[in-house]
Design a protein around this motif. Structure first.
Motif, short mmCIF file in Angstrom:
data_model
loop_
_atom_site.label_atom_id
_atom_site.label_comp_id
_atom_site.label_asym_id
_atom_site.label_seq_id
_atom_site.Cartn_x
_atom_site.Cartn_y
_atom_site.Cartn_z
N GLU A 26 7.07 2.49 4.58
CA GLU A 26 6.67 1.33 5.38
C GLU A 26 5.23 0.91 5.07
O GLU A 26 4.92 -0.27 5.03
CB GLU A 26 6.82 1.61 6.87
CG GLU A 26 8.24 1.55 7.35
CD GLU A 26 8.87 0.19 7.14
OE1 GLU A 26 8.24 -0.84 7.45
OE2 GLU A 26 10.00 0.15 6.64
N ARG A 27 4.36 1.88 4.84
CA ARG A 27 2.97 1.55 4.49
C ARG A 27 2.91 0.85 3.14
O ARG A 27 2.17 -0.13 2.97
CB ARG A 27 2.11 2.81 4.46
CG ARG A 27 0.63 2.47 4.33
CD ARG A 27 -0.23 3.69 4.30
NE ARG A 27 -0.26 4.15 2.92
CZ ARG A 27 -0.44 5.39 2.54
NH1 ARG A 27 -0.61 6.33 3.42
NH2 ARG A 27 -0.48 5.71 1.27
N ARG A 46 5.29 -1.00 1.84
CA ARG A 46 5.81 -2.36 2.07
C ARG A 46 4.74 -3.24 2.73
O ARG A 46 4.56 -4.40 2.37
CB ARG A 46 7.04 -2.32 2.95
CG ARG A 46 8.28 -1.83 2.27
CD ARG A 46 9.46 -1.89 3.20
NE ARG A 46 10.62 -1.22 2.64
CZ ARG A 46 11.65 -0.82 3.32
NH1 ARG A 46 11.70 -1.02 4.63
NH2 ARG A 46 12.66 -0.22 2.75
N SER A 47 4.03 -2.67 3.69
CA SER A 47 2.98 -3.42 4.38
C SER A 47 1.86 -3.80 3.41
O SER A 47 1.34 -4.91 3.46
CB SER A 47 2.40 -2.60 5.53
OG SER A 47 3.39 -2.35 6.49
N GLU A 48 1.49 -2.89 2.53
CA GLU A 48 0.45 -3.18 1.55
C GLU A 48 0.89 -4.29 0.60
O GLU A 48 0.09 -5.15 0.23
CB GLU A 48 0.08 -1.92 0.76
CG GLU A 48 -0.70 -0.92 1.59
CD GLU A 48 -0.95 0.39 0.85
OE1 GLU A 48 -0.40 0.58 -0.26
OE2 GLU A 48 -1.69 1.23 1.39
N THR A 66 3.03 -6.69 1.34
CA THR A 66 3.01 -7.92 2.13
C THR A 66 1.59 -8.44 2.29
O THR A 66 1.34 -9.64 2.17
CB THR A 66 3.64 -7.67 3.51
OG1 THR A 66 4.96 -7.15 3.34
CG2 THR A 66 3.69 -8.93 4.33
#
Length: 106
Positions: free
Chosen positions: A43-44, A46-48, A50
């Motif tokens: 998830e981290r 993916r967040s980075e 985005t």
């Protein structure tokens, strides 16, 4: 004597069952926390990604904004119907503290 041996065997079986359940429980907790850690890392990432995409689009929008801002002139504003301000008019209001206090104590 036979009863004492049966009790010792029963106690050993209970201890063995407790140890087996403890190992199974510990293994379950380990697998849960391991999967949770892996999920958090994914998830981290993916967040980075985005965030990187959004920062790129922000940079593009800032470039467009600065280009449009450079084209705004006084003559363009007058052509659009804007006029120069001759005198500024200010509107005053009561301070918030007086409006919220009891008996205007402030």
């Amino acid at each position: 004597m036979v009863e004492i041996i049966k009790n010792k065997i029963s106690d050993r079986q209970n201890i063995f069952r407790f140890l087996i359940w403890g190992i199974v429980f510990s293994l379950g907790l380990y697998l849960y926390f391991l999967s949770h850690t892996i999920y958090s890392v994914v998830e981290r990432q993916r967040s980075e990604q985005t965030i990187a995409t959004l920062q790129g689009s922000i940079e593009k929008l800032e470039a467009v904004y600065s280009n449009l801002k450079a084209h705004v002139t006084v003559s363009l504003a007058e052509a659009k119907g804007f006029t120069s301000v001759t005198s500024a008019t200010y509107i005053s209001r009561k301070p918030i503290g007086k409006a919220l206090s009891l008996n205007n104590e402030i």
